[in-house]
Write an enzyme that holds these catalytic residues in place. Structure first.
Site, PDB file in Angstrom:
ATOM      1  N   GLY A   7       0.869  -1.250  -0.051  1.00 20.26           N
ATOM      2  CA  GLY A   7      -0.134   0.078  -0.122  1.00 20.26           C
ATOM      3  C   GLY A   7       0.792   1.303   0.113  1.00 20.26           C
ATOM      4  O   GLY A   7       1.901   1.476  -0.740  1.00 20.26           O
ATOM      5  N   VAL A   8       0.447   2.356   0.674  1.00 16.02           N
ATOM      6  CA  VAL A   8       0.971   3.523   0.776  1.00 16.02           C
ATOM      7  C   VAL A   8       2.422   3.207   1.430  1.00 16.02           C
ATOM      8  O   VAL A   8       3.331   4.053   0.998  1.00 16.02           O
ATOM      9  CB  VAL A   8       0.117   4.536   1.514  1.00 16.02           C
ATOM     10  CG1 VAL A   8       0.258   4.188   2.957  1.00 16.02           C
ATOM     11  CG2 VAL A   8       0.508   6.016   1.212  1.00 16.02           C
ATOM     12  N   ASP A   9       2.652   2.448   2.457  1.00 18.03           N
ATOM     13  CA  ASP A   9       4.103   2.063   3.149  1.00 18.03           C
ATOM     14  C   ASP A   9       5.104   1.784   1.845  1.00 18.03           C
ATOM     15  O   ASP A   9       6.140   2.365   1.839  1.00 18.03           O
ATOM     16  CB  ASP A   9       3.861   0.796   3.995  1.00 18.03           C
ATOM     17  CG  ASP A   9       5.022   0.996   4.889  1.00 18.03           C
ATOM     18  OD1 ASP A   9       5.703   1.752   4.806  1.00 18.03           O
ATOM     19  OD2 ASP A   9       5.050   0.055   5.848  1.00 18.03           O
ATOM     20  N   SER A  56      -5.206   3.493   7.694  1.00 18.51           N
ATOM     21  CA  SER A  56      -6.049   2.159   7.892  1.00 18.51           C
ATOM     22  C   SER A  56      -7.169   1.733   7.117  1.00 18.51           C
ATOM     23  O   SER A  56      -7.843   0.750   7.277  1.00 18.51           O
ATOM     24  CB  SER A  56      -6.773   2.093   9.456  1.00 18.51           C
ATOM     25  OG  SER A  56      -5.609   1.952  10.498  1.00 18.51           O
ATOM     26  N   GLY A 116      -6.773   0.763   3.971  1.00 23.98           N
ATOM     27  CA  GLY A 116      -6.439  -0.201   2.992  1.00 23.98           C
ATOM     28  C   GLY A 116      -6.610  -1.545   3.502  1.00 23.98           C
ATOM     29  O   GLY A 116      -7.581  -1.918   3.955  1.00 23.98           O
ATOM     30  N   TYR A 146      -6.084  -2.368   6.420  1.00 28.52           N
ATOM     31  CA  TYR A 146      -6.280  -2.573   7.816  1.00 28.52           C
ATOM     32  C   TYR A 146      -7.857  -2.613   7.859  1.00 28.52           C
ATOM     33  O   TYR A 146      -8.564  -2.690   8.951  1.00 28.52           O
ATOM     34  CB  TYR A 146      -5.617  -1.689   8.727  1.00 28.52           C
ATOM     35  CG  TYR A 146      -4.218  -2.016   9.051  1.00 28.52           C
ATOM     36  CD1 TYR A 146      -3.768  -3.059   8.487  1.00 28.52           C
ATOM     37  CD2 TYR A 146      -3.646  -1.380   9.869  1.00 28.52           C
ATOM     38  CE1 TYR A 146      -2.393  -3.146   8.752  1.00 28.52           C
ATOM     39  CE2 TYR A 146      -2.036  -1.510  10.384  1.00 28.52           C
ATOM     40  CZ  TYR A 146      -1.642  -2.589   9.850  1.00 28.52           C
ATOM     41  OH  TYR A 146      -0.513  -2.948  10.129  1.00 28.52           O
TER      42      TYR A 146
END
Ligand code: ADP
Length: 339
Positions: free
Chosen positions: A31-33, A116, A118, A120
């Site tokens: 994801g964004v991470d 959170s 995505g 999560y």
């Protein structure tokens, strides 16, 4: 101090800091991470290793390396488990802790993803509400000059539900389409060529700028006196009359302190239309008084623009919450209010 929604890849944001929706290991993920680590380069991971993880609701700061931002603030959001496991408090804490860290490092601008929402699994509308609420709480109680961007990838996240969207869509269509049909019949001018300020006054919404609103102004003498008022004079008068402090008003308008100081110190300041409208909403003005205030800056609300019709909708419904209005404008791809 404003909060703005943008549709963008967060790794491209040129803010002082961007926030990463990380996991507890801080060693990267999807994801964004993943996007942030890829764009920052391997040095980010090296610095992250020295941080020894992060608990949900907490935040840690690193440099930005190859990213256009100076810092990355890593925070760990809650995993959605149905909502009964303190998820909201943890999510709120992610925003508050990240902003506290940003302010402590002298940041003046920060961009957040919707943490959170995505992998999560946090429901987007609820996450959006909590994000905005936590950010506004922080900004309202902080002296930091901070502009916060919520970077939203999809329209689904805006809290304007399906029913409300439909209701607004038909409100806009009724007015917008009706006018443009008329215009086409009259002079067959292409729609794109129409500019709101080029419209004949009869088609604009009622504008008392040329006919002072006696109910509002009280007396003829007062009304005539107000004809000479500039935008900033009228604004400052309305703030006084509202009983709000300057700071309460510009914060509610989603306007930053510097811009307000400029308006305050320059009698002939010429605001953008979105700024003028933001103040009208913060002051909870009715439609005629809004037109008056806009008229002082050479603007009007008309039915030739979707933006104007959306503003009219909220004013006539007496719904003055700028965040709610901005979410709606965002959903309709219109410019946002505030600085
Ligand atoms: P989490 O694990 O906290 O749920 P995700 O990275 O899976 O984090 O998703 C968080 C949100 O970030 C999602 O709404 C997703 O659409 C969004 N997102 C993913 N990539 C980007 C990006 N490059 N820029 C901005 N937002 C992004």
């Amino acid at each position: 101090m404003p909060l703005l929604l943008v549709r963008e890849d967060i790794t491209r944001m040129k803010t002082d800091a961007i926030v990463n929706a990380a996991n507890t290991s801080l060693l990267g993920g999807g994801g964004v991470d993943g996007a942030i680590h890829r764009a920052a380069g391997p040095e980010l991971l090296e610095e992250c290793r020295e941080l020894h993880g992060c608990k949900p609701g907490q935040a840690k700061l690193t440099r930005g390396y190859k990213l256009p931002c100076r810092y990355v603030i890593h925070t760990v959001g809650p995993v959605w488990q149905g909502g009964g496991h303190g998820e909201e408090a943890v999510l709120r804490s992610c925003y508050t802790q990240s902003l506290t860290l940003a302010a402590a490092h002298g940041c003046t601008s920060v961009a957040f993803p919707l943490i959170s929402t995505g992998r999560y699994g946090y429901p987007k509308e609820q996450a959006m509400q909590t994000a905005q609420d936590a950010i506004m709480q922080f900004l309202t109680h902080s002296d930091a000059d901070l502009t916060v961007y919520l970077v939203v990838f999809d329209k689904e996240a805006t809290a304007i539900g399906r029913e409300r969207f439909k209701e607004l869509q038909s409100f806009v269509d009724d007015r917008y389409v009706a006018l443009h049909k008329d215009v086409r019949r009259r002079d067959a001018e292409p729609l794109e060529a129409m500019h709101e300020d080029a419209l004949p006054m009869a088609q604009a919404l009622p504008s008392p700028a040329s006919a002072p609103n006696f109910m509002v102004s009280g007396s003829l003498a007062e009304a005539l006196g107000q004809l000479d008022e500039s935008f900033s004079q009228m604004l400052l008068r309305l703030i006084d009359e509202s009983g709000m402090t300057d700071a309460q008003c510009y914060k509610k308008a989603n306007i930053d302190r510097k811009l307000f100081s400029k308006i305050r110190s320059d009698l002939h300041y010429h605001p953008k239309k979105t700024t003028a409208i933001a103040f009208a909403l913060a002051l909870e003005l009715d439609l005629p008084t809004t037109q008056d205030l806009l008229g002082k800056a050479g603007f009007t609300l008309s039915h030739s623009s979707k933006f104007d019709i959306i503003i009219e909708y909220f004013i006539t419904k007496k719904r003055y919450n700028i965040l709610e209005i901005n979410e709606t404008l965002f959903a309709f791809d219109q410019p946002l209010l505030g600085a």
